[in-house]
Design an enzyme around this catalytic site. Structure first.
Site, PDB file in Angstrom:
ATOM      1  N   GLU A 188     -10.092   9.192   1.471  1.00 45.70           N
ATOM      2  CA  GLU A 188      -8.907   8.692   1.688  1.00 45.70           C
ATOM      3  C   GLU A 188      -8.097   9.666   0.165  1.00 45.70           C
ATOM      4  O   GLU A 188      -8.240   9.468  -1.066  1.00 45.70           O
ATOM      5  CB  GLU A 188      -8.480   7.346   0.925  1.00 45.70           C
ATOM      6  CG  GLU A 188      -9.112   6.563   2.421  1.00 45.70           C
ATOM      7  CD  GLU A 188      -7.970   4.624   2.842  1.00 45.70           C
ATOM      8  OE1 GLU A 188      -8.054   4.584   3.912  1.00 45.70           O
ATOM      9  OE2 GLU A 188      -7.807   4.292   1.309  1.00 45.70           O
ATOM     10  N   HIS A 196     -11.305   1.180  -2.546  1.00 44.78           N
ATOM     11  CA  HIS A 196     -10.686   1.701  -2.231  1.00 44.78           C
ATOM     12  C   HIS A 196     -10.003   1.725  -3.598  1.00 44.78           C
ATOM     13  O   HIS A 196      -9.942   1.270  -4.658  1.00 44.78           O
ATOM     14  CB  HIS A 196     -10.061   0.089  -1.186  1.00 44.78           C
ATOM     15  CG  HIS A 196      -8.294   0.984  -1.314  1.00 44.78           C
ATOM     16  ND1 HIS A 196      -7.090   1.646  -1.909  1.00 44.78           N
ATOM     17  CD2 HIS A 196      -8.498   0.957   0.073  1.00 44.78           C
ATOM     18  CE1 HIS A 196      -6.064   1.491  -0.680  1.00 44.78           C
ATOM     19  NE2 HIS A 196      -7.039   1.427   0.293  1.00 44.78           N
ATOM     20  N   ASN A 227      -7.150  -1.713   7.141  1.00 47.49           N
ATOM     21  CA  ASN A 227      -7.214  -2.596   5.451  1.00 47.49           C
ATOM     22  C   ASN A 227      -5.468  -2.883   5.711  1.00 47.49           C
ATOM     23  O   ASN A 227      -4.901  -2.261   5.777  1.00 47.49           O
ATOM     24  CB  ASN A 227      -7.405  -1.059   4.678  1.00 47.49           C
ATOM     25  CG  ASN A 227      -7.138  -1.475   3.742  1.00 47.49           C
ATOM     26  OD1 ASN A 227      -7.055  -3.225   3.463  1.00 47.49           O
ATOM     27  ND2 ASN A 227      -7.218  -0.936   2.698  1.00 47.49           N
ATOM     28  N   TRP A 228      -5.239  -4.599   5.815  1.00 49.48           N
ATOM     29  CA  TRP A 228      -3.861  -5.145   5.288  1.00 49.48           C
ATOM     30  C   TRP A 228      -4.155  -5.114   4.698  1.00 49.48           C
ATOM     31  O   TRP A 228      -2.822  -6.386   3.804  1.00 49.48           O
ATOM     32  CB  TRP A 228      -4.996  -6.437   6.062  1.00 49.48           C
ATOM     33  CG  TRP A 228      -4.227  -6.731   7.714  1.00 49.48           C
ATOM     34  CD1 TRP A 228      -4.371  -6.079   8.564  1.00 49.48           C
ATOM     35  CD2 TRP A 228      -3.884  -7.740   8.813  1.00 49.48           C
ATOM     36  NE1 TRP A 228      -4.195  -6.001   9.545  1.00 49.48           N
ATOM     37  CE2 TRP A 228      -4.153  -7.278  10.328  1.00 49.48           C
ATOM     38  CE3 TRP A 228      -3.892  -9.055   8.533  1.00 49.48           C
ATOM     39  CZ2 TRP A 228      -3.471  -7.815  10.973  1.00 49.48           C
ATOM     40  CZ3 TRP A 228      -3.445 -10.278   9.517  1.00 49.48           C
ATOM     41  CH2 TRP A 228      -3.950  -9.356  10.523  1.00 49.48           C
ATOM     42  N   LYS A 229      -4.567  -5.091   3.615  1.00 48.88           N
ATOM     43  CA  LYS A 229      -4.018  -5.008   1.441  1.00 48.88           C
ATOM     44  C   LYS A 229      -3.761  -6.962   1.204  1.00 48.88           C
ATOM     45  O   LYS A 229      -4.629  -7.061   1.978  1.00 48.88           O
ATOM     46  CB  LYS A 229      -3.185  -4.203   1.862  1.00 48.88           C
ATOM     47  CG  LYS A 229      -3.827  -2.431   2.347  1.00 48.88           C
ATOM     48  CD  LYS A 229      -2.958  -1.493   1.335  1.00 48.88           C
ATOM     49  CE  LYS A 229      -3.818  -0.309   1.597  1.00 48.88           C
ATOM     50  NZ  LYS A 229      -3.036   0.841   1.462  1.00 48.88           N
ATOM     51  N   GLY A 247       0.209   5.443   2.107  1.00 43.28           N
ATOM     52  CA  GLY A 247       1.642   5.180   1.952  1.00 43.28           C
ATOM     53  C   GLY A 247       2.338   6.162   1.853  1.00 43.28           C
ATOM     54  O   GLY A 247       4.067   5.109   1.276  1.00 43.28           O
ATOM     55  N   GLY A 260      -3.825   1.112   6.812  1.00 45.34           N
ATOM     56  CA  GLY A 260      -2.868   0.588   6.238  1.00 45.34           C
ATOM     57  C   GLY A 260      -1.828   0.187   6.828  1.00 45.34           C
ATOM     58  O   GLY A 260      -1.856  -0.300   8.073  1.00 45.34           O
ATOM     59  N   GLY A 261      -0.611   0.964   6.897  1.00 47.55           N
ATOM     60  CA  GLY A 261       0.574  -0.169   7.298  1.00 47.55           C
ATOM     61  C   GLY A 261       1.132   0.017   8.497  1.00 47.55           C
ATOM     62  O   GLY A 261       1.030  -1.044   9.086  1.00 47.55           O
ATOM     63  N   GLU A 309      -7.045   1.388  -4.444  1.00 51.96           N
ATOM     64  CA  GLU A 309      -5.912   0.573  -5.055  1.00 51.96           C
ATOM     65  C   GLU A 309      -6.930  -0.023  -5.598  1.00 51.96           C
ATOM     66  O   GLU A 309      -6.227  -0.363  -7.314  1.00 51.96           O
ATOM     67  CB  GLU A 309      -4.930  -0.302  -4.038  1.00 51.96           C
ATOM     68  CG  GLU A 309      -4.134   0.473  -3.744  1.00 51.96           C
ATOM     69  CD  GLU A 309      -3.823   0.792  -1.996  1.00 51.96           C
ATOM     70  OE1 GLU A 309      -4.341  -1.294  -1.471  1.00 51.96           O
ATOM     71  OE2 GLU A 309      -2.755   1.747  -1.900  1.00 51.96           O
ATOM     72  N   SER A 369      -1.991   7.303   5.319  1.00 49.84           N
ATOM     73  CA  SER A 369      -0.682   7.463   6.281  1.00 49.84           C
ATOM     74  C   SER A 369      -1.125   8.160   7.844  1.00 49.84           C
ATOM     75  O   SER A 369      -0.588   8.556   8.730  1.00 49.84           O
ATOM     76  CB  SER A 369      -0.033   8.789   6.153  1.00 49.84           C
ATOM     77  OG  SER A 369       0.540   8.213   4.042  1.00 49.84           O
TER      78      SER A 369
HETATM   79  P1  13P Z   1      -1.792   3.387   5.198  1.00 49.09           P
HETATM   80  O1  13P Z   1      -2.938   3.103   5.647  1.00 49.09           O
HETATM   81  O2  13P Z   1      -0.250   2.466   5.105  1.00 49.09           O
HETATM   82  O3  13P Z   1      -1.422   5.701   3.976  1.00 49.09           O
HETATM   83  O4  13P Z   1      -2.777   3.372   3.740  1.00 49.09           O
HETATM   84  C1  13P Z   1      -3.851   4.026   3.570  1.00 49.09           C
HETATM   85  C2  13P Z   1      -4.832   3.066   3.358  1.00 49.09           C
HETATM   86  O5  13P Z   1      -5.323   2.575   1.848  1.00 49.09           O
HETATM   87  C3  13P Z   1      -6.122   2.209   3.473  1.00 49.09           C
HETATM   88  O6  13P Z   1      -7.097   2.005   3.549  1.00 49.09           O
END
Ligand code: 13P
Length: 233
Positions: free
Chosen positions: A154, A85, A7-9, A160, A217-218, A87, A196
């Protein structure tokens, strides 16, 4: 076979997606790899990576300035879309009900929704984790769904944060999710773990029963971090 989803956000660029697609050519994996990118990076096709979006409108079409419909995502070669998600839930006040509507639009257009659920730290500390998970599943997944869906658990407090639940906690929540899905007539629905995940913990997390893959994510942004996750299982 595991489902490794990035997920590149709100990160990356068309050029960086091309770099990722090219880097993927060098690896040999049986895992399913999906990258969910911002709308502007859709349109790409790759035989090694399926492309997904990160949100979809809850409306089919019409006067909804700024929104993108499920059909438009299909038109731009997306095969998957993340819905609900944390967010989106946090910054755009999306509720289980909104998420269900979005998932329904996605399914009706032929997209596979990746439906996210998970508890906040406050909810965890109040002992409400399982309650939030159960209502998330029952209220966010459209009833009588016959099409494929993917569920992503999640824990919101671990996103994050460079911190994950214990293996035992992940095991308990994923077994609980699998049982609820079975009770909903959705046996076999893939369940991803997200929050994470990185090259060092991915293999152990994906060895847990009922963890069918990860939502990253990251660590999904750069081939140097993402490819080791794909190759770890
Ligand atoms: P991180 O892997 O950066 O913790 O993010 C997780 C996430 O929100 C994937 O959708």
């Amino acid at each position: 076979m595991k489902i490794i989803t990035g997920n590149w956000k709100m990160n990356g660029s068309v050029a960086e997606l091309e770099i990722m697609i090219n880097a993927m050519q060098s690896i040999n994996t049986k895992n399913k790899v999906i990258i969910c990118v911002p709308f502007t990076m859709l349109g790409k096709k790759s035989d090694k990576i399926s492309i997904g979006a990160q949100d979809v409108s809850s409306h089919e079409n019409g006067a909804y300035t700024g929104e993108v419909s499920a059909k438009m995502l299909m038109d731009a070669n997306a095969e998957y879309v993340i819905v609900g998600h944390s967010e989106r839930r946090q910054y755009h006040s999306e509720t289980n009900d909104t998420v269900k509507q979005k998932a329904k639009c996605a399914i009706e257009s032929g997209l596979i929704p990746i439906i996210c659920i998970g508890e906040t730290m406050e909810e965890k500390q109040a002992g409400k984790t399982m309650k939030i998970i159960e209502s998330g599943l029952r209220e966010s997944i459209p009833a009588d769904v016959k099409a494929d869906v993917i569920v992503a658990y999640e824990p919101r407090w671990a996103i994050g944060a460079d911190l994950t639940p214990t293996i035992d906690e992940i095991s308990k929540t994923h077994t609980f999710i699998a049982n609820i899905l079975e009770n909903m007539g959705l046996t076999g629905t893939p369940i991803l773990y997200g929050a994470s995940v990185n090259g060092s913990n991915a293999a152990e997390i994906m060895s847990i029963p009922n963890v069918d893959g990860v939502l990253v994510g990251g660590a999904s942004l750069k081939p140097d971090n993402f490819l080791p996750i794909i190759e770890s299982v």
